[in-house]
Scaffold this motif. Structure first.
Motif, PDB file in Angstrom:
ATOM      1  N   THR A  31       0.883  -1.160   0.000  1.00  0.00           N
ATOM      2  CA  THR A  31       0.000   0.000   0.000  1.00  0.00           C
ATOM      3  C   THR A  31       0.919   1.208   0.000  1.00  0.00           C
ATOM      4  N   TYR A  32       0.865   1.950  -1.086  1.00  0.00           N
ATOM      5  CA  TYR A  32       1.715   3.129  -1.244  1.00  0.00           C
ATOM      6  C   TYR A  32       0.933   4.357  -0.810  1.00  0.00           C
ATOM      7  N   THR A  33       1.520   5.155   0.080  1.00  0.00           N
ATOM      8  CA  THR A  33       0.899   6.402   0.491  1.00  0.00           C
ATOM      9  C   THR A  33       1.342   7.488  -0.474  1.00  0.00           C
ATOM     10  N   ARG A  34       0.373   8.099  -1.110  1.00  0.00           N
ATOM     11  CA  ARG A  34       0.665   9.103  -2.129  1.00  0.00           C
ATOM     12  C   ARG A  34       1.290  10.353  -1.521  1.00  0.00           C
ATOM     13  N   SER A  35       2.173  10.959  -2.303  1.00  0.00           N
ATOM     14  CA  SER A  35       2.766  12.232  -1.921  1.00  0.00           C
ATOM     15  C   SER A  35       1.905  13.345  -2.524  1.00  0.00           C
ATOM     16  N   LEU A  38       2.491  14.233  -8.093  1.00  0.00           N
ATOM     17  CA  LEU A  38       2.023  13.174  -8.996  1.00  0.00           C
ATOM     18  C   LEU A  38       3.188  12.463  -9.670  1.00  0.00           C
ATOM     19  N   GLU A  39       4.172  13.203 -10.138  1.00  0.00           N
ATOM     20  CA  GLU A  39       5.309  12.589 -10.834  1.00  0.00           C
ATOM     21  C   GLU A  39       6.085  11.655  -9.909  1.00  0.00           C
ATOM     22  N   GLN A  40       6.227  12.034  -8.646  1.00  0.00           N
ATOM     23  CA  GLN A  40       6.901  11.173  -7.665  1.00  0.00           C
ATOM     24  C   GLN A  40       6.122   9.868  -7.480  1.00  0.00           C
ATOM     25  N   ALA A  82      -1.059   9.529 -16.450  1.00  0.00           N
ATOM     26  CA  ALA A  82       0.297   9.940 -16.063  1.00  0.00           C
ATOM     27  C   ALA A  82       1.250   8.746 -16.075  1.00  0.00           C
ATOM     28  N   VAL A  83       0.787   7.594 -15.601  1.00  0.00           N
ATOM     29  CA  VAL A  83       1.622   6.380 -15.613  1.00  0.00           C
ATOM     30  C   VAL A  83       1.841   5.912 -17.048  1.00  0.00           C
TER      31      VAL A  83
END
Length: 140
Positions: A31-35, A38-40, A82-83
């Motif tokens: 589970t990735y916590t978004r920064s 967006l690019e990161q 974006a991906v």
């Protein structure tokens, strides 16, 4: 069939799951916590894709119960765009209706504590999204 990497995209977190090489089972990755960048976020998930070398990226597509798309679908599409701007392989979208509710129910039945559920629910939802895709598409 080779690996598929799946994402359950949320505003705060992204659940990630990957298939086995035969395309039979889905396993949770993280589970990735978004920064706030967006690019990161995109670069983090592309690094995961580099390590798993999937042939396809799968995005859970939120839909309303009547099948229409809402605001969360726009967020998912924006993130997927974006991906995909950095991805040369295949991609697909999978209906993700009720996956978070199913994931929550599974974790409650497994007696996972509430604070721990919050940490893993998006990853479990990504597993459910990917597994439903694998079940529907077989070994193609």
């Amino acid at each position: 069939m080779l690996r598929i990497l799946a994402f359950d995209v949320g505003e705060r977190r992204i659940g990630v799951a990957v298939s086995d090489l035969l395309g039979i089972t889905a396993q949770g990755v993280e589970t990735y916590t978004r920064s706030d960048n967006l690019e990161q976020d995109v670069q983090h998930l592309l690094k995961l894709a580099e390590s798993y070398r999937p042939v396809k990226l799968l995005f859970g597509m939120p839909r309303n119960m009547d099948g229409s798309y809402g605001m969360q679908a726009d967020i998912t599409r924006e993130f997927a765009d974006a991906v995909l701007a950095h991805w040369d392989g295949e991609h697909a979208f999978q209906d993700e209706r009720l996956t978070t509710a199913s994931a929550r129910r599974m974790l409650i039945e497994a007696e996972v504590r509430r604070d721990k559920r919050k940490q893993v629910i998006d990853k479990v939802a990504a597993v459910l999204i990917l597994q439903s895709y694998l079940d529907a598409h077989g070994n193609t």
